[in-house]
Design an enzyme around this catalytic site. Structure first.
Site, PDB file in Angstrom:
ATOM      1  N   ARG A  63       0.814  -1.231   0.000  1.00  0.00           N
ATOM      2  CA  ARG A  63       0.000   0.000   0.000  1.00  0.00           C
ATOM      3  C   ARG A  63       0.841   1.272   0.000  1.00  0.00           C
ATOM      4  NH1 ARG A  63      -1.093  -3.955   2.264  1.00  0.00           N
ATOM      5  NH2 ARG A  63      -3.092  -4.995   2.240  1.00  0.00           N
ATOM      6  N   THR A  64       1.756   1.357   0.950  1.00  0.00           N
ATOM      7  CA  THR A  64       2.482   2.620   1.144  1.00  0.00           C
ATOM      8  C   THR A  64       3.356   2.933  -0.069  1.00  0.00           C
ATOM      9  OG1 THR A  64       2.524   1.996   3.470  1.00  0.00           O
ATOM     10  CG2 THR A  64       3.846   3.893   2.844  1.00  0.00           C
ATOM     11  N   LYS A  91      25.090  -5.198  -1.331  1.00  0.00           N
ATOM     12  CA  LYS A  91      26.558  -5.317  -1.350  1.00  0.00           C
ATOM     13  C   LYS A  91      27.162  -4.735  -0.081  1.00  0.00           C
ATOM     14  CE  LYS A  91      26.552  -4.327  -6.322  1.00  0.00           C
ATOM     15  NZ  LYS A  91      26.882  -3.242  -7.249  1.00  0.00           N
ATOM     16  N   ARG A 113      11.147   3.688   4.117  1.00  0.00           N
ATOM     17  CA  ARG A 113      10.712   2.697   5.127  1.00  0.00           C
ATOM     18  C   ARG A 113      11.940   1.927   5.567  1.00  0.00           C
ATOM     19  NH1 ARG A 113       5.546  -1.212   4.735  1.00  0.00           N
ATOM     20  NH2 ARG A 113       4.604   0.780   5.296  1.00  0.00           N
ATOM     21  N   HIS A 141       4.425   5.786  11.686  1.00  0.00           N
ATOM     22  CA  HIS A 141       3.995   5.597  10.303  1.00  0.00           C
ATOM     23  C   HIS A 141       3.045   6.763  10.022  1.00  0.00           C
ATOM     24  CE1 HIS A 141       2.941   3.871   6.572  1.00  0.00           C
ATOM     25  NE2 HIS A 141       2.601   2.647   6.935  1.00  0.00           N
TER      26      HIS A 141
HETATM   27  N1   CP Z   1      -0.380  -0.236   5.990  1.00  0.00           N
HETATM   28  C1   CP Z   1       0.806  -0.461   5.383  1.00  0.00           C
HETATM   29  O1   CP Z   1       1.821   0.154   5.717  1.00  0.00           O
HETATM   30  O2   CP Z   1       0.736  -1.388   4.404  1.00  0.00           O
HETATM   31  P1   CP Z   1       1.975  -1.826   3.484  1.00  0.00           P
HETATM   32  O3   CP Z   1       2.965  -2.527   4.370  1.00  0.00           O
HETATM   33  O4   CP Z   1       1.383  -2.727   2.427  1.00  0.00           O
HETATM   34  O5   CP Z   1       2.586  -0.582   2.921  1.00  0.00           O
END
Ligand code: CP
Length: 318
Positions: A63-64, A91, A113, A141
């Site tokens: 999603r993100t 590497k 992330r 998040h």
């Molecule tokens: N909610 C969320 O962060 O989903 P993803 O891990 O699919 O990005």
């Protein structure tokens, strides 16, 4: 309506505690305008033409990552995805060198992330481009918190006085921490429940009420946010068996009857159906889980637009 003086120009978006209520309002207002673009046949505007956004993901995501990519592209930016599994990270290139390498390619924003808490904040300290935290370990998040906020405000007038229930693995959840930070700031009454082994010590200091029984958190709730059991982070023996978890802590149609009849069922995804949420509840009329995904694109468009365009406020796009 957002105040004109508020601007997120050039700001790193690292967590929701460091944003003010006025800044939340600005993002919500902008996301509302962005959502109109998503409803068009041709979902493309030139607001970020000439800008380059790098998605740098050290952990898996559907999603993100996808919604940040779509958000950038709908606004006319160039978007590059770096999958660290097939990059020079494999590497042995360190985070600092990876960030500086990306920066040297003249990108304007890094959406990152990372499994370690504080990684996005570290990147923001060393990088000139805007850094948007797309999830750092168990810490934060923020874009998920903002899309949850947007989704709730589409259904409820305000957060003041709402009873919010966050259910499940609070210990490992960056979503829970982001939502708690925002929801308490907005005047909601936030309750958390789950196994005590997955309840962080001192969580009460964030202004929440802790329950051992899921039923007590669900009683009279306006919003029920069910957290994903992060099986990939459960190596410390803190988690009961899946069957036991589902029996004691899983949210299902019967337990949802304790909440208000118009309560929203939310989940950040991906769902472990049959574990933290029953199969039926995820597909029920109360579930706004797919709305959350759609709103994720609008909210991420708003974040990219506001941080990269010098703070120009979007006005009605239709
Ligand atoms: N909610 C969320 O962060 O989903 P993803 O891990 O699919 O990005």
């Amino acid at each position: 309506m957002a105040k004109a003086a508020v601007s997120l120009s050039g700001r790193d978006i690292l967590d929701l505690s460091s944003l003010s209520v006025e800044e939340y309002d600005l993002i919500m207002h902008t996301a509302k305008e962005m959502k109109k673009i998503l409803k068009r046949d041709i979902k493309k505007v030139p607001s970020l033409r000439g800008k380059c956004i790098v998605n740098l993901f050290y952990e898996n995501s559907t999603r993100t990552r996808t919604s940040f990519e779509l958000a950038g592209k709908y606004l006319g930016a160039d978007v590059i995805n770096i999958n660290t599994g097939s990059s020079s990270v494999k590497k042995g290139e360190c985070l600092k060198d990876t960030i500086l390498t990306v920066q040297s390619m003249a990108c304007d924003a890094i959406v990152m992330r990372h499994p370690v808490e504080g990684a996005a904040s570290y990147a923001a300290q060393i990088a000139k481009p805007v850094v948007i935290n797309a999830g750092d370990g168990c810490h934060a998040h923020p874009s998920q918190g903002l899309l949850d906020m947007f989704t709730i405000l589409e259904h409820k007038k305000s957060f003041k006085g709402l009873k919010m229930a966050i259910i499940g693995d609070i210990l490992f959840s960056r979503v829970a921490r982001s939502n708690i930070a925002a929801w308490t700031k907005l005047g909601a009454d936030v309750h958390v429940a789950g196994p005590m082994t997955l309840m962080p010590r001192g969580i009460e200091d964030m202004g929440v009420t802790v329950h051992k029984r899921v039923e007590d958190a669900l009683e009279g709730a306006d919003v029920v946010d069910i957290l994903r059991i992060q099986l990939e982070r459960q190596q410390k023996g803190l988690f009961p068996t899946p069957r036991e978890y589902a029996r004691i802590f899983g949210v299902n149609e019967a337990r949802m009857k304790l909440a208000k009849p118009d309560a929203l069922v939310m989940h950040p995804g991906p769902m472990n159906r049959g574990l933290e949420i029953s199969w039926g509840l995820g597909y029920s009329d109360q579930a706004v889980i797919r709305e959350q995904v759609t709103n994720g694109v609008a909210v991420r468009m708003a974040l990219l637009f506001l941080t990269l365009t010098g703070g120009k406020q979007v006005e009605n796009v239709d």
